[in-house]
Design a protein around this motif. Structure first.
Motif, short mmCIF file in Angstrom:
data_model
loop_
_atom_site.label_atom_id
_atom_site.label_comp_id
_atom_site.label_asym_id
_atom_site.label_seq_id
_atom_site.Cartn_x
_atom_site.Cartn_y
_atom_site.Cartn_z
N ARG A 77 0.82 -1.21 0.00
CA ARG A 77 0.00 0.00 0.00
C ARG A 77 0.86 1.26 0.00
N LEU A 78 2.13 1.15 0.39
CA LEU A 78 3.02 2.30 0.40
C LEU A 78 3.60 2.61 -0.97
N LEU A 79 3.43 1.70 -1.92
CA LEU A 79 3.98 1.91 -3.26
C LEU A 79 3.13 2.91 -4.04
N LYS A 80 3.80 3.82 -4.73
CA LYS A 80 3.12 4.81 -5.56
C LYS A 80 3.19 4.38 -7.03
N PRO A 81 2.19 4.73 -7.82
CA PRO A 81 2.20 4.37 -9.25
C PRO A 81 3.14 5.25 -10.06
N LEU A 82 4.44 5.09 -9.83
CA LEU A 82 5.44 5.92 -10.51
C LEU A 82 5.85 5.30 -11.84
N PRO A 83 6.12 6.11 -12.86
CA PRO A 83 6.68 5.59 -14.11
C PRO A 83 8.09 5.05 -13.88
N VAL A 84 8.45 4.03 -14.64
CA VAL A 84 9.77 3.41 -14.53
C VAL A 84 10.47 3.53 -15.88
N VAL A 85 11.70 4.02 -15.88
CA VAL A 85 12.50 4.17 -17.09
C VAL A 85 13.66 3.18 -17.03
N ASN A 86 13.86 2.46 -18.09
CA ASN A 86 14.94 1.47 -18.16
C ASN A 86 16.04 2.00 -19.08
N PRO A 87 17.14 2.53 -18.53
CA PRO A 87 18.21 3.07 -19.37
C PRO A 87 18.98 2.00 -20.14
N PHE A 88 18.79 0.73 -19.76
CA PHE A 88 19.49 -0.37 -20.43
C PHE A 88 18.61 -1.06 -21.47
N ALA A 89 17.40 -0.56 -21.69
CA ALA A 89 16.42 -1.26 -22.52
C ALA A 89 16.94 -1.57 -23.92
N LYS A 90 17.62 -0.61 -24.55
CA LYS A 90 18.06 -0.81 -25.93
C LYS A 90 19.18 -1.83 -26.05
N HIS A 105 8.56 -11.61 -24.44
CA HIS A 105 9.47 -10.47 -24.29
C HIS A 105 8.82 -9.38 -23.44
N VAL A 106 7.52 -9.15 -23.65
CA VAL A 106 6.80 -8.17 -22.82
C VAL A 106 6.76 -8.61 -21.36
N LYS A 107 6.60 -9.92 -21.13
CA LYS A 107 6.64 -10.43 -19.76
C LYS A 107 7.98 -10.12 -19.10
N TYR A 108 9.05 -10.29 -19.85
CA TYR A 108 10.39 -10.05 -19.32
C TYR A 108 10.58 -8.57 -18.98
N LEU A 109 10.16 -7.68 -19.88
CA LEU A 109 10.29 -6.25 -19.62
C LEU A 109 9.41 -5.81 -18.45
N THR A 110 8.22 -6.40 -18.36
CA THR A 110 7.33 -6.08 -17.24
C THR A 110 7.91 -6.55 -15.92
N LEU A 111 8.59 -7.70 -15.94
CA LEU A 111 9.23 -8.22 -14.73
C LEU A 111 10.31 -7.25 -14.24
N ILE A 112 11.10 -6.72 -15.16
CA ILE A 112 12.14 -5.75 -14.79
C ILE A 112 11.50 -4.49 -14.19
N ARG A 113 10.46 -4.00 -14.83
CA ARG A 113 9.79 -2.78 -14.37
C ARG A 113 9.15 -3.00 -12.99
N GLU A 127 13.54 13.69 -12.17
CA GLU A 127 12.56 14.50 -12.88
C GLU A 127 13.21 15.06 -14.15
N ARG A 128 12.46 15.00 -15.24
CA ARG A 128 12.97 15.49 -16.53
C ARG A 128 11.78 15.93 -17.38
N ASP A 129 11.86 17.13 -17.90
CA ASP A 129 10.79 17.70 -18.71
C ASP A 129 9.45 17.65 -17.97
N GLY A 130 9.49 17.88 -16.68
CA GLY A 130 8.26 17.91 -15.89
C GLY A 130 7.71 16.56 -15.52
N LEU A 131 8.42 15.47 -15.86
CA LEU A 131 7.97 14.11 -15.56
C LEU A 131 8.84 13.50 -14.47
N GLN A 132 8.22 12.93 -13.48
CA GLN A 132 8.94 12.24 -12.41
C GLN A 132 8.97 10.73 -12.70
N TYR A 133 10.09 10.11 -12.38
CA TYR A 133 10.24 8.68 -12.66
C TYR A 133 11.38 8.12 -11.83
#
Length: 315
Positions: A77-90, A105-113, A127-133
């Motif tokens: 319940r303490l977790l917030k719905p924050l966006p997650v960015v993967n700098p190693f994705a490519k 592949h989507v399952k794998y990426l979702t597991l990392i996120r 924060e970048r361009d007004g977006l927090q992550y």
């Protein structure tokens, strides 16, 4: 009997159980497939806990279990719905030899996120361009790869869990028997009856799993020349996949990221199984010189096609 209607806002998650050996392909590539440990040791452990549940210690364990569950639920319940960015994705890699891996592949990426989101309080909020992550770390990738081998590696495997378990048991038992008899594995044959005695499995259960192992060329079928009726098996599997452990080929080697090297694949797949061996050996008995006829082993034609034995099914 009455109809119950449930109205749920998506995304929707389902949980199914089955005793079937084969799972529908359309369902298989949409779900994570887990299996229950059906070993004798696990059954003994379950019996022990069932007996302990009737004692005072079992009552205390039940109360403690509820307390631990409450802590986990409060932590979620303490977790917030924050966006997650993967700098190693490519730089990440994944199997691409089958169409179904588009979903895996989507399952794998979702597991990392998901792992990164779970550790959001241990990650700096950026924060970048007004977006927090928050960003994925190498530790998140390592944890995701470990889980992918256990979960996705199992679902992508060509063998059902119980069939692979039988294959591991066969490899361990055949190695022990060959070492005891000081003989090559290609000379050691075994019958289904012998496996029933050793493993305690039912005949129908063994028949299903052995037939699948034959189809996938992990086992080779021979006529039982010792009794001139029935069939015996030869184990071709040589322990690929780290002695039968679950594995998922095609994932990125994380050491290449840590040292700044170019991304490279962690494996190229399972090596081919062993080659064909001559037919006609007696079951579980090493060949003696007196048993070999002038025209081949046990009097069989030396040019007999070994491929014929592959197409035979155990009776």
């Amino acid at each position: 009997m009455k109809t119950e209607e449930y109205h749920v806002e998506g995304p929707v998650m389902i949980f199914l159980t089955t005793t079937a050996v084969d799972i529908d392909e359309e369902l298989l590539n949409r779900c994570l497939v887990l299996t229950v440990d059906e070993s004798r040791e696990q059954t003994k452990a379950i019996h022990h806990l069932q007996r302990e549940a009737e004692t005072f210690e079992g009552l205390k364990r039940k109360v403690e279990r509820e307390r631990i569950l409450a802590v986990h639920r409060n932590a979620q319940r303490l977790l917030k719905p924050l966006p997650v960015v993967n700098p190693f994705a490519k730089k990440l890699t994944f199997l691409s030899d089958r169409t179904r891996t588009r979903r895996d592949h989507v399952k794998y990426l979702t597991l990392i996120r998901t792992i990164a989101l779970l550790h959001q309080h241990q990650r700096p909020l950026k924060e970048r361009d007004g977006l927090q992550y928050i960003e994925v770390t190498l530790e998140d990738l390592a944890a995701a790869n470990a889980l992918a081998h256990e979960v996705l590696g199992l679902s992508l495997d060509e063998l059902p869990p119980q069939t692979r378990r039988l294959l591991g048991m066969l490899e361990e038992w055949v190695d022990a028997q060959c070492g005891k008899r000081e003989m090559e594995r290609s000379d050691f044959f075994f019958s289904r009856r012998r496996l029933r005695e050793v493993f305690g499995w039912g005949d129908t259960q063994l028949k299903v799993h052995l037939a699948r192992l034959v189809d996938m060329e992990y086992l080779l079928v021979h006529r039982n020349s010792d009794q001139w009726q029935g069939y015996v098996y030869e184990l071709l599997y040589a322990g690929e996949g780290e002695d039968g452990s679950r594995f998922l080929t095609g994932l990125l080697d994380l050491d290449s990221l840590k040292h700044g090297y170019d991304a490279k694949r962690s494996g190229s797949g399972r090596p081919p199984v062993g080659g064909w061996s001559p037919t006609g050996h007696p079951s579980e008995i090493p060949l003696q010189a007196s048993q070999k006829g002038p025209s081949g082993l046990n009097g069989h034609r030396s040019g007999e096609n070994a491929q014929e034995g592959e197409n035979r099914k155990a009776s």
